[in-house]
Enzyme design. Structure first.
Site, PDB file in Angstrom:
ATOM      1  N   SER A  81      -2.497   0.660  -4.269  1.00  0.00           N
ATOM      2  CA  SER A  81      -2.998   1.822  -3.525  1.00  0.00           C
ATOM      3  C   SER A  81      -4.115   2.522  -4.159  1.00  0.00           C
ATOM      4  O   SER A  81      -4.317   2.469  -5.400  1.00  0.00           O
ATOM      5  CB  SER A  81      -1.784   3.180  -3.733  1.00  0.00           C
ATOM      6  N   ALA A  82      -5.137   3.077  -3.220  1.00  0.00           N
ATOM      7  CA  ALA A  82      -6.326   3.509  -3.516  1.00  0.00           C
ATOM      8  C   ALA A  82      -5.896   5.075  -4.219  1.00  0.00           C
ATOM      9  O   ALA A  82      -7.016   5.472  -4.829  1.00  0.00           O
ATOM     10  CB  ALA A  82      -7.174   3.734  -2.601  1.00  0.00           C
TER      11      ALA A  82
ATOM     12  N   GLU B 200       0.014  -3.434   4.587  1.00  0.00           N
ATOM     13  CA  GLU B 200      -1.155  -2.467   4.756  1.00  0.00           C
ATOM     14  C   GLU B 200      -1.390  -1.767   6.221  1.00  0.00           C
ATOM     15  O   GLU B 200      -1.147  -2.249   6.997  1.00  0.00           O
ATOM     16  CB  GLU B 200      -2.533  -3.235   4.550  1.00  0.00           C
ATOM     17  N   ASP B 201      -1.760  -0.591   6.219  1.00  0.00           N
ATOM     18  CA  ASP B 201      -1.810   0.286   7.375  1.00  0.00           C
ATOM     19  C   ASP B 201      -3.526   0.605   7.619  1.00  0.00           C
ATOM     20  O   ASP B 201      -3.656   0.908   8.714  1.00  0.00           O
ATOM     21  CB  ASP B 201      -1.148   1.677   7.382  1.00  0.00           C
TER      22      ASP B 201
ATOM     23  N   LYS C 250      -8.615   6.938   6.203  1.00  0.00           N
ATOM     24  CA  LYS C 250      -7.363   6.255   5.845  1.00  0.00           C
ATOM     25  C   LYS C 250      -7.836   5.159   4.826  1.00  0.00           C
ATOM     26  O   LYS C 250      -8.693   4.118   5.230  1.00  0.00           O
ATOM     27  CB  LYS C 250      -6.462   5.700   6.929  1.00  0.00           C
TER      28      LYS C 250
ATOM     29  N   LYS D  39     -10.922  -0.923  -1.651  1.00  0.00           N
ATOM     30  CA  LYS D  39     -10.890  -1.778  -0.600  1.00  0.00           C
ATOM     31  C   LYS D  39     -11.847  -1.894   0.492  1.00  0.00           C
ATOM     32  O   LYS D  39     -12.480  -0.678   0.678  1.00  0.00           O
ATOM     33  CB  LYS D  39      -9.278  -1.392   0.012  1.00  0.00           C
TER      34      LYS D  39
ATOM     35  N   THR E  57       1.363  10.360   3.825  1.00  0.00           N
ATOM     36  CA  THR E  57       0.749  11.494   2.924  1.00  0.00           C
ATOM     37  C   THR E  57      -0.420  11.750   3.901  1.00  0.00           C
ATOM     38  O   THR E  57      -0.946  12.776   3.616  1.00  0.00           O
ATOM     39  CB  THR E  57       0.436  11.084   1.956  1.00  0.00           C
TER      40      THR E  57
ATOM     41  N   ASP F 153       1.135  -1.206  -0.005  1.00  0.00           N
ATOM     42  CA  ASP F 153       0.108  -0.023   0.034  1.00  0.00           C
ATOM     43  C   ASP F 153       0.917   1.300  -0.189  1.00  0.00           C
ATOM     44  O   ASP F 153       2.080   0.963   0.329  1.00  0.00           O
ATOM     45  CB  ASP F 153      -0.911  -0.166   1.242  1.00  0.00           C
ATOM     46  N   LEU F 154       0.443   2.455  -0.442  1.00  0.00           N
ATOM     47  CA  LEU F 154       1.364   3.534  -0.215  1.00  0.00           C
ATOM     48  C   LEU F 154       1.126   4.500   0.933  1.00  0.00           C
ATOM     49  O   LEU F 154       2.064   4.311   1.640  1.00  0.00           O
ATOM     50  CB  LEU F 154       1.065   4.454  -1.817  1.00  0.00           C
ATOM     51  N   ASP F 155       0.308   5.136   0.981  1.00  0.00           N
ATOM     52  CA  ASP F 155      -0.187   6.050   2.136  1.00  0.00           C
ATOM     53  C   ASP F 155      -0.039   5.361   3.278  1.00  0.00           C
ATOM     54  O   ASP F 155      -1.049   4.353   3.530  1.00  0.00           O
ATOM     55  CB  ASP F 155      -1.288   6.900   1.881  1.00  0.00           C
TER      56      ASP F 155
HETATM   57  P1  B16 Z   1      -5.965  10.393  -3.609  1.00  0.00           P
HETATM   58  P2  B16 Z   1      -3.604   4.378   0.117  1.00  0.00           P
HETATM   59  C1  B16 Z   1      -5.392   6.046   0.003  1.00  0.00           C
HETATM   60  O1  B16 Z   1      -4.245   5.706  -0.300  1.00  0.00           O
HETATM   61  C2  B16 Z   1      -5.342   7.041   1.332  1.00  0.00           C
HETATM   62  O2  B16 Z   1      -4.984   6.350   2.476  1.00  0.00           O
HETATM   63  C3  B16 Z   1      -6.502   7.864   1.588  1.00  0.00           C
HETATM   64  O3  B16 Z   1      -6.604   8.803   2.852  1.00  0.00           O
HETATM   65  C4  B16 Z   1      -7.255   8.538   0.139  1.00  0.00           C
HETATM   66  O4  B16 Z   1      -8.085   9.178   0.367  1.00  0.00           O
HETATM   67  C5  B16 Z   1      -7.080   7.671  -1.230  1.00  0.00           C
HETATM   68  O5  B16 Z   1      -5.805   7.101  -1.032  1.00  0.00           O
HETATM   69  C6  B16 Z   1      -7.242   8.505  -2.250  1.00  0.00           C
HETATM   70  O6  B16 Z   1      -6.194   9.156  -2.503  1.00  0.00           O
HETATM   71  O7  B16 Z   1      -7.025  11.529  -3.257  1.00  0.00           O
HETATM   72  O8  B16 Z   1      -4.676  10.811  -3.781  1.00  0.00           O
HETATM   73  O9  B16 Z   1      -6.794   9.583  -4.919  1.00  0.00           O
HETATM   74  O10 B16 Z   1      -3.486   4.178   1.441  1.00  0.00           O
HETATM   75  O11 B16 Z   1      -4.712   3.122  -0.387  1.00  0.00           O
HETATM   76  O12 B16 Z   1      -2.248   3.966  -0.501  1.00  0.00           O
HETATM   77 MG    MG Z   2      -2.685   3.100   3.303  1.00  0.00          MG
END
Ligand code: B16
Ligand code: MG
Length: 219
Positions: free
Chosen positions: A115-116, A170-171, A46, A146, A18, A10-12
């Site tokens: 990542s989302a 994953e976090d 998150k 997810k 972030t 996962d990224l964030d």
């Molecule tokens: P964006 P992950 C997610 O990333 C974040 O945890 C979540 O807080 C955020 O709303 C989502 O990405 C969408 O991000 O606005 O940059 O498309 O944890 O799946 O890497």
């Molecule tokens: Mg995350």
């Protein structure tokens, strides 16, 4: 134990924090709409997609807006968020992440992103991490959020391995569930209270190697 052929990150919250920038940008949007948005509220966002995050924010503020305005609000939030992302440097990579990537490569393990975020490519570029990834799946490639396993199953397919040979990092609780729903093992990054469904949980990657991973999954 099944062989570990690929690790999907996962990224964030796993590779980089972030969440603090998402928080500032959501908070300022909430302020503009006349309500407060707290750090505790931010926890609910998150791992959640941008539009779903906005829905939650509107629920917190008790605000009801039409779809067109909601899209404008999401774009406004993203504009502010991007101002911070564009200032990011490799110093912001979370401790131990790069060493783990190197160690996985030495052990012949493929690395994928799941990542989302629709900003994932830009974030990886800012962190100078793009070249470590054998496959990248982000919010621009998936239609189901997810805990649906789509993002991780696509990652596994792209690196050419079965889900049982992939491990997800994953976090977020929804992310752990997505990994399990996809038939993958999962390491939680954060608190065991939140990520209890993972195979095991670590606070972060400092000192974490392929050996640590194998031992943790063996227990
Ligand atoms: P964006 P992950 C997610 O990333 C974040 O945890 C979540 O807080 C955020 O709303 C989502 O990405 C969408 O991000 O606005 O940059 O498309 O944890 O799946 O890497
Ligand atoms: Mg995350």
């Amino acid at each position: 134990m099944e062989k570990i052929s690929a690790c999907i990150f996962d990224l964030d919250g796993v590779v980089v924090d972030t969440a603090k920038y998402h928080y500032i940008a959501w908070k300022s949007l909430a302020k503009g709409l006349g309500f407060n948005f707290t750090k505790e509220d931010n926890e609910r966002l998150k791992g959640v997609s941008r539009m779903r995050s906005l829905d939650i924010l509107m629920e917190i503020g008790g605000v009801d807006l039409d779809d067109e305005t909601l899209l404008k609000m999401a774009a406004k939030k993203n504009e502010e968020y991007l101002e911070y992302i564009l200032k990011m440097t490799p110093d912001e990579i979370l401790p131990g992440v790069k060493d783990l990537f190197e160690n996985l490569k030495e052990n012949g393990v493929k690395i994928a992103l799941g990542s989302a975020s629709k900003n994932a490519m830009l974030i990886l570029k800012q962190l100078k991490l793009t070249s470590y990834f054998d496959a990248i799946v982000d919010g621009t490639h998936v239609s189901k959020a997810k805990p649906d396993p789509e993002v991780f199953l696509k990652g596994a397919e792209l690196v050419g391995f079965k889900p049982e040979n992939c491990v997800v990092f994953e976090d977020a609780e929804a992310g752990v569930e997505a990994a399990i729903n996809g038939g993958m093992r999962c390491v939680g990054i954060g608190s065991p209270k939140v990520l209890g469904k993972a195979n095991f949980v670590v606070p972060g990657f400092e000192g974490f190697t392929f050996e640590t991973l194998k031992k943790g999954l063996d227990k």
